[in-house]
Write a protein that holds these residues in place. Structure first.
Motif, PDB file in Angstrom:
ATOM      1  N   PHE A  29      -1.059  -2.048  -5.774  1.00  0.00           N
ATOM      2  CA  PHE A  29      -1.811  -2.486  -4.604  1.00  0.00           C
ATOM      3  C   PHE A  29      -1.215  -3.746  -3.977  1.00  0.00           C
ATOM      4  N   SER A  30      -0.069  -4.186  -4.447  1.00  0.00           N
ATOM      5  CA  SER A  30       0.529  -5.412  -3.922  1.00  0.00           C
ATOM      6  C   SER A  30       0.958  -5.223  -2.476  1.00  0.00           C
ATOM      7  N   ALA A  31       1.144  -6.331  -1.785  1.00  0.00           N
ATOM      8  CA  ALA A  31       1.595  -6.269  -0.395  1.00  0.00           C
ATOM      9  C   ALA A  31       2.948  -5.595  -0.294  1.00  0.00           C
ATOM     10  N   THR A  34       2.537  -1.735  -0.837  1.00  0.00           N
ATOM     11  CA  THR A  34       1.765  -1.039   0.202  1.00  0.00           C
ATOM     12  C   THR A  34       2.288  -1.306   1.605  1.00  0.00           C
ATOM     13  N   GLU A  35       3.393  -2.030   1.715  1.00  0.00           N
ATOM     14  CA  GLU A  35       3.931  -2.367   3.031  1.00  0.00           C
ATOM     15  C   GLU A  35       4.224  -1.101   3.848  1.00  0.00           C
ATOM     16  N   ASN A  37       2.127   1.141   4.779  1.00  0.00           N
ATOM     17  CA  ASN A  37       1.176   2.218   4.505  1.00  0.00           C
ATOM     18  C   ASN A  37      -0.200   1.803   5.024  1.00  0.00           C
ATOM     19  N   GLU A  38      -0.634   2.406   6.087  1.00  0.00           N
ATOM     20  CA  GLU A  38      -1.912   2.045   6.688  1.00  0.00           C
ATOM     21  C   GLU A  38      -3.110   2.539   5.877  1.00  0.00           C
ATOM     22  N   SER A  41      -4.091  -0.887   0.928  1.00  0.00           N
ATOM     23  CA  SER A  41      -3.731  -2.294   1.041  1.00  0.00           C
ATOM     24  C   SER A  41      -4.289  -3.039  -0.162  1.00  0.00           C
ATOM     25  N   PRO A  42      -3.843  -4.287  -0.380  1.00  0.00           N
ATOM     26  CA  PRO A  42      -4.384  -5.073  -1.501  1.00  0.00           C
ATOM     27  C   PRO A  42      -5.899  -5.244  -1.437  1.00  0.00           C
ATOM     28  N   ASP A  43      -6.466  -5.262  -0.233  1.00  0.00           N
ATOM     29  CA  ASP A  43      -7.916  -5.458  -0.084  1.00  0.00           C
ATOM     30  C   ASP A  43      -8.722  -4.313  -0.689  1.00  0.00           C
ATOM     31  N   TYR A  44      -8.086  -3.164  -0.847  1.00  0.00           N
ATOM     32  CA  TYR A  44      -8.833  -2.022  -1.373  1.00  0.00           C
ATOM     33  C   TYR A  44      -9.271  -2.257  -2.817  1.00  0.00           C
ATOM     34  N   TYR A  81      -9.987   6.906   2.291  1.00  0.00           N
ATOM     35  CA  TYR A  81     -10.084   6.235   3.584  1.00  0.00           C
ATOM     36  C   TYR A  81     -10.930   7.019   4.584  1.00  0.00           C
TER      37      TYR A  81
END
Length: 330
Positions: A29-31, A34-35, A37-38, A41-44, A81
């Motif tokens: 889940f790191s930035a 997940t860069e 990938n919409e 994200s780390p917030d998930y 999502y």
């Protein structure tokens, strides 16, 4: 994956608390991971944490036991999502039929899966879910973007295989990039800091020997599970590299070079006291054969062989048998 992280999560869930999940603990889940990938994200991780309850304790306990026993296993995540779409979408004409529903529900899920395809989760899953959960064993999943509304990711519960690159040659630089990309822990060793530079080896641990040669290599220690690629610049220190790998009894050692050069290396290795049966453990030339010539092409051949060796080393006897049969080597 940190064993203490699993313990902390289990303790929090036991006490009815919402655990804190960080991208440092779950790098999928790191930035960086997940860069671009919409869908993830780390917030998930905050959503995942809020979804956990005491029913999930068994999943984390199974993951902890896998780490304690050195099992080939993963902790996986269903990332949703679009809940409605995750449940509603069905198989198309191309995919194998997994039932008339998509995911079992539209909620996130943490699950355990190992090489034997044993899955543990807090809720029942659909046949479609099971198909995608099992794919985390292919690192992290092969069909994670196949169906709308959800995606999948995972973290391994085992350590990466360490690959030693002896020599900071151009081929070694190419190998380092590819090996890191497919999940190896890369360490490069040379005596010239101009070659063992961060710009040439940004994803590798770098060791610079002093003295203008490989005499200090003996002070460096490798584990028996490590792999060694002897790729010294101009082949000048290949004998020292082979001797070091054999003395450390590493799992795999390969050396690049033509038959004539390798014959001279053999003579020097024998003069150093190595037995023929030890020399026979050196894969020469290193890499799978498909006509590779350039450093980049050679790197593809070498890393492909490392992946093959890793598969045979890690996986169960049954999985290895299927692997060998699929390659026509049974």
């Amino acid at each position: 994956m940190n064993r203490e992280t699993l313990t902390r999560i289990i303790e929090d869930l036991t006490e009815g608390l919402t655990p804190t999940l960080t991208a440092e603990d779950f790098p999928c889940f790191s930035a960086e991971a997940t860069e671009g990938n919409e869908r993830i994200s780390p917030d998930y991780l905050d959503i995942v944490a809020a979804s956990l309850n005491k029913a999930d304790i068994a999943t984390f306990e199974r993951a902890a036991r896998a780490m304690d026993e050195g099992e080939l296993a993963w902790l996986g995540f269903k990332v949703v999502y679009d809940p409605a779409e995750a449940v509603a979408n069905t198989d198309n004409e191309v995919t194998k039929k997994y039932g008339d529903v998509g995911s079992a529900d539209g909620d996130p899920l943490v699950f355990f899966c190992n090489d034997a395809k044993q899955c543990v989760a807090s809720r029942e899953w659909s046949p479609r879910d099971f198909f995608q959960m099992k794919d985390v064993t292919r690192g992290p999943s092969m069909h994670n973007e196949q169906f709308e509304g959800l995606t999948w990711t995972s973290v391994p519960l085992f350590d990466s295989v360490r690959v030693w690159l002896l020599g900071a040659s151009d081929a070694s630089s190419e190998v380092a990039a590819l090996a890191a990309h497919v999940g190896f822990d890369v360490c490069v060793v040379d005596y010239d800091p101009a070659y063992v530079s961060e710009s040439r080896f940004p994803d590798a641990r770098r060791i610079v020997l002093s003295g203008g040669n490989f005499d200090e290599l003996g002070a460096v220690k490798a584990d028996s599970s490590d792999y060694v690629c002897v790729l010294t610049r101009g082949h000048m220190f290949d004998p020292e590299g082979c001797i070091w790998a054999l003395e450390n009894n590493v799992h795999y050692v390969g050396m690049m070079g033509c038959a004539g050069k390798n014959s001279r290396v053999y003579e020097l290795v024998r003069e150093a006291g190595m037995a023929d049966e030890q020399w026979d453990r050196v894969k020469r030339p290193i890499g799978l054969k498909f006509g590779a010539k350039t450093p980049a092409e050679l790197a593809i051949a070498i890393v492909a062989e490392l992946v093959d060796v890793r598969y045979q080393q890690r996986y169960s006897e049954e999985a290895r048998a299927k692997h060998e049969a699929s390659l026509g080597r049974s």
